[in-house]
Design a protein around this motif. Structure first.
Motif, PDB file in Angstrom:
ATOM      1  N   LYS A 144       3.934  -2.678   5.360  1.00  0.00           N
ATOM      2  CA  LYS A 144       3.815  -2.223   6.614  1.00  0.00           C
ATOM      3  C   LYS A 144       4.568  -3.554   7.468  1.00  0.00           C
ATOM      4  O   LYS A 144       5.129  -3.002   8.578  1.00  0.00           O
ATOM      5  CB  LYS A 144       2.345  -2.272   6.973  1.00  0.00           C
ATOM      6  N   GLY A 145       4.489  -4.803   6.955  1.00  0.00           N
ATOM      7  CA  GLY A 145       5.174  -5.776   7.690  1.00  0.00           C
ATOM      8  C   GLY A 145       6.726  -5.515   7.639  1.00  0.00           C
ATOM      9  O   GLY A 145       7.298  -5.918   8.596  1.00  0.00           O
ATOM     10  N   MET A 146       7.018  -5.288   6.497  1.00  0.00           N
ATOM     11  CA  MET A 146       8.666  -4.941   6.317  1.00  0.00           C
ATOM     12  C   MET A 146       9.187  -3.937   7.209  1.00  0.00           C
ATOM     13  O   MET A 146      10.113  -3.994   7.865  1.00  0.00           O
ATOM     14  CB  MET A 146       8.925  -4.642   4.841  1.00  0.00           C
ATOM     15  N   ALA A 147       8.180  -2.981   7.439  1.00  0.00           N
ATOM     16  CA  ALA A 147       8.785  -1.534   8.119  1.00  0.00           C
ATOM     17  C   ALA A 147       8.978  -2.122   9.590  1.00  0.00           C
ATOM     18  O   ALA A 147       9.660  -1.647  10.475  1.00  0.00           O
ATOM     19  CB  ALA A 147       7.536  -0.695   8.013  1.00  0.00           C
ATOM     20  N   ALA A 148       7.551  -2.878  10.065  1.00  0.00           N
ATOM     21  CA  ALA A 148       7.600  -3.334  11.403  1.00  0.00           C
ATOM     22  C   ALA A 148       8.848  -4.595  11.804  1.00  0.00           C
ATOM     23  O   ALA A 148       9.388  -4.392  12.825  1.00  0.00           O
ATOM     24  CB  ALA A 148       6.277  -4.116  11.517  1.00  0.00           C
ATOM     25  N   PRO A 178       0.681  -4.151  15.980  1.00  0.00           N
ATOM     26  CA  PRO A 178       1.419  -3.848  14.736  1.00  0.00           C
ATOM     27  C   PRO A 178       2.836  -4.297  14.651  1.00  0.00           C
ATOM     28  O   PRO A 178       3.498  -4.611  13.786  1.00  0.00           O
ATOM     29  CB  PRO A 178       1.373  -2.345  14.721  1.00  0.00           C
ATOM     30  N   ASP A 179       3.328  -4.747  15.909  1.00  0.00           N
ATOM     31  CA  ASP A 179       4.735  -5.125  15.900  1.00  0.00           C
ATOM     32  C   ASP A 179       4.916  -6.679  15.841  1.00  0.00           C
ATOM     33  O   ASP A 179       5.959  -7.425  15.844  1.00  0.00           O
ATOM     34  CB  ASP A 179       5.277  -4.845  17.167  1.00  0.00           C
ATOM     35  N   TYR A 180       3.622  -7.374  15.713  1.00  0.00           N
ATOM     36  CA  TYR A 180       3.569  -8.968  15.922  1.00  0.00           C
ATOM     37  C   TYR A 180       3.789  -9.391  14.304  1.00  0.00           C
ATOM     38  O   TYR A 180       2.859  -9.469  13.486  1.00  0.00           O
ATOM     39  CB  TYR A 180       2.145  -9.346  16.152  1.00  0.00           C
ATOM     40  N   THR A 181       5.221  -9.162  14.023  1.00  0.00           N
ATOM     41  CA  THR A 181       5.468  -9.359  12.565  1.00  0.00           C
ATOM     42  C   THR A 181       4.970 -10.751  11.846  1.00  0.00           C
ATOM     43  O   THR A 181       4.907 -10.514  10.438  1.00  0.00           O
ATOM     44  CB  THR A 181       6.863  -9.238  12.185  1.00  0.00           C
ATOM     45  N   GLY A 182       4.953 -11.622  12.529  1.00  0.00           N
ATOM     46  CA  GLY A 182       4.802 -13.093  11.770  1.00  0.00           C
ATOM     47  C   GLY A 182       3.391 -13.042  11.089  1.00  0.00           C
ATOM     48  O   GLY A 182       3.195 -13.716  10.261  1.00  0.00           O
ATOM     49  N   VAL A 185     -12.321 -15.916   5.607  1.00  0.00           N
ATOM     50  CA  VAL A 185     -13.151 -14.790   6.318  1.00  0.00           C
ATOM     51  C   VAL A 185     -12.754 -14.638   7.841  1.00  0.00           C
ATOM     52  O   VAL A 185     -12.344 -13.456   8.462  1.00  0.00           O
ATOM     53  CB  VAL A 185     -14.631 -14.818   5.951  1.00  0.00           C
ATOM     54  N   ALA A 186     -12.802 -15.682   8.531  1.00  0.00           N
ATOM     55  CA  ALA A 186     -12.473 -15.724  10.008  1.00  0.00           C
ATOM     56  C   ALA A 186     -11.256 -15.458  10.223  1.00  0.00           C
ATOM     57  O   ALA A 186     -10.754 -14.596  11.222  1.00  0.00           O
ATOM     58  CB  ALA A 186     -12.938 -16.912  10.500  1.00  0.00           C
ATOM     59  N   ALA A 187     -10.403 -16.068   9.126  1.00  0.00           N
ATOM     60  CA  ALA A 187      -8.749 -15.771   9.532  1.00  0.00           C
ATOM     61  C   ALA A 187      -8.408 -14.230   9.213  1.00  0.00           C
ATOM     62  O   ALA A 187      -7.491 -13.688   9.782  1.00  0.00           O
ATOM     63  CB  ALA A 187      -7.974 -16.536   8.506  1.00  0.00           C
ATOM     64  N   ARG A 188      -8.972 -13.617   8.284  1.00  0.00           N
ATOM     65  CA  ARG A 188      -8.769 -12.287   8.087  1.00  0.00           C
ATOM     66  C   ARG A 188      -9.212 -11.300   9.075  1.00  0.00           C
ATOM     67  O   ARG A 188      -8.488 -10.330   9.621  1.00  0.00           O
ATOM     68  CB  ARG A 188      -9.464 -11.861   6.795  1.00  0.00           C
ATOM     69  N   VAL A 189     -10.332 -11.610   9.682  1.00  0.00           N
ATOM     70  CA  VAL A 189     -10.789 -10.732  10.881  1.00  0.00           C
ATOM     71  C   VAL A 189      -9.862 -11.052  11.941  1.00  0.00           C
ATOM     72  O   VAL A 189      -9.590  -9.922  12.514  1.00  0.00           O
ATOM     73  CB  VAL A 189     -12.127 -11.407  11.174  1.00  0.00           C
ATOM     74  N   LEU A 190      -9.224 -11.986  12.317  1.00  0.00           N
ATOM     75  CA  LEU A 190      -8.433 -12.443  13.418  1.00  0.00           C
ATOM     76  C   LEU A 190      -7.035 -11.694  13.230  1.00  0.00           C
ATOM     77  O   LEU A 190      -6.655 -10.900  14.224  1.00  0.00           O
ATOM     78  CB  LEU A 190      -8.207 -13.814  13.614  1.00  0.00           C
ATOM     79  N   PHE A 191      -6.419 -11.921  12.022  1.00  0.00           N
ATOM     80  CA  PHE A 191      -5.439 -11.252  11.533  1.00  0.00           C
ATOM     81  C   PHE A 191      -5.417  -9.580  11.445  1.00  0.00           C
ATOM     82  O   PHE A 191      -4.567  -9.074  12.215  1.00  0.00           O
ATOM     83  CB  PHE A 191      -4.821 -11.615  10.172  1.00  0.00           C
ATOM     84  N   GLU A 192      -6.410  -9.030  11.003  1.00  0.00           N
ATOM     85  CA  GLU A 192      -6.591  -7.817  10.786  1.00  0.00           C
ATOM     86  C   GLU A 192      -6.682  -7.167  12.469  1.00  0.00           C
ATOM     87  O   GLU A 192      -6.105  -6.034  12.891  1.00  0.00           O
ATOM     88  CB  GLU A 192      -7.796  -7.370   9.967  1.00  0.00           C
ATOM     89  N   GLU A 193      -7.620  -7.797  13.294  1.00  0.00           N
ATOM     90  CA  GLU A 193      -7.738  -7.381  14.730  1.00  0.00           C
ATOM     91  C   GLU A 193      -6.383  -7.480  15.571  1.00  0.00           C
ATOM     92  O   GLU A 193      -5.947  -6.494  16.114  1.00  0.00           O
ATOM     93  CB  GLU A 193      -8.757  -8.214  15.416  1.00  0.00           C
ATOM     94  N   LEU A 194      -5.627  -8.648  15.101  1.00  0.00           N
ATOM     95  CA  LEU A 194      -4.548  -8.791  15.842  1.00  0.00           C
ATOM     96  C   LEU A 194      -3.248  -7.479  15.348  1.00  0.00           C
ATOM     97  O   LEU A 194      -2.747  -6.924  16.404  1.00  0.00           O
ATOM     98  CB  LEU A 194      -3.808 -10.183  15.479  1.00  0.00           C
TER      99      LEU A 194
END
Length: 103
Positions: free
Chosen positions: A77-81, A49-53, A35-44
């Motif tokens: 979305k990641g593939m496009a970025a 949106p160009d932080y492809t990793g 849950v905490a990981a998801r929040v951070l990744f989604e916010e990041l």
């Protein structure tokens, strides 16, 4: 001080540091706190949106949570970025995860 606490301290000092947010999210995953990981990744990714990793790890998190549609959209979305940034390794990694899920 454990790794999560260290990263939280760094993040408090530089709240928009993508490297720190990504690293902390990965530590949360290791600790079983999706849950905490998801929040951070989604916010990041909302901020950068160009932080492809981060797309790969967020997509895998969605998969583990049985959120297949979100995982597919995340990989796309990641593939496009990655394509736009010319990051072939990231693109191939995301494409592989996408194809494993879809096909």
């Amino acid at each position: 001080m454990d790794r999560i606490a260290q990263l939280q301290t760094f993040l408090a000092q530089t709240p928009k540091d993508n490297f720190v947010r990504h690293a902390l999210a990965l530590e949360y995953i290791k600790a079983g706190n999706d849950v905490a990981a998801r929040v951070l990744f989604e916010e990041l990714l909302a901020d950068s949106p160009d932080y492809t990793g981060s797309y790969y790890h967020l997509g895998k998190l969605y998969e583990r949570s049985h959120l297949t549609d979100l995982a597919i959209a995340c990989y796309e979305k990641g593939m496009a970025a990655a394509k736009q940034a010319g990051e072939k390794h990231a693109y191939n990694e995301l494409q592989s995860a996408y194809e494993d899920l879809v096909y």
